[in-house]
Scaffold this motif. Structure first.
Motif: not given
Length: 169
Positions: A12-16, A21-24
């Motif tokens: 879950x941490x890596x998913x977030x 990163x994609x949003x940025x």
């Protein structure tokens, strides 16, 4: 050919971390490609890619279903796709081909994702459609399904105040 990473193999941490990163990256690209003082973003919706409802559902036949999605983005809307999932009880799509009229952008093989309880993947590199681009997505299926619930995770970036308007014209 891009790499699809099963969600079952990501913490879950890596998913977030990956989503942030994609949003940025989407906002950074939006600043370069969209002429606007301020930008906003939101999750990708089916209507953004030309579907007539707010549900990712397709009628597929065996073989290549060319242009399952064929939509032209508005001039100030950027779309980034970073994940694929399938909620079908008997999924048939095992490959997704992202294209424009000029070229194949990426070809993602999905059969492996059905080995896990969560039939969803994140892409190692997102698919980006720039403002005004024509989004074409082919679905390759091993059999027919009149209600294939294959969907896409992504972000829409547009000038502030233009969302939740659809990204396609």
């Amino acid at each position: 050919m891009g790499i699809a990473i099963p969600l079952a193999k990501i913490s879950p941490e890596e998913y977030i971390q990956r989503i942030k990163a994609f949003e940025s990256k989407a906002l950074e690209l939006g600043k370069q490609l969209i002429d606007a003082k301020e930008l906003d973003r939101r999750p990708l919706r089916p209507r953004d890619l030309g579907l007539t409802s707010d549900e990712w559902t397709f009628n597929v036949s065996a073989g290549t279903n060319s242009n399952a999605i064929n939509a032209t983005l508005k001039n100030k809307f950027l779309v980034m796709i970073f994940g694929i999932y399938n909620l079908s009880t008997d999924p048939q799509v095992n490959e997704v081909v992202f294209r424009t009229p000029q070229q194949t952008v990426d070809d993602i093989y999905l059969e492996d994702m059905y080995q896990y309880d969560t039939p969803a993947v994140l892409l190692d590199e997102p698919i980006v459609y720039q403002p005004g681009a024509t989004v074409q997505i082919d679905l390759v299926a091993k059999g027919a399904n009149s209600a294939e619930k294959i969907g896409f995770l992504g972000i829409v970036v547009a000038p502030k105040g233009n969302l939740p308007e659809n990204a396609s014209s």
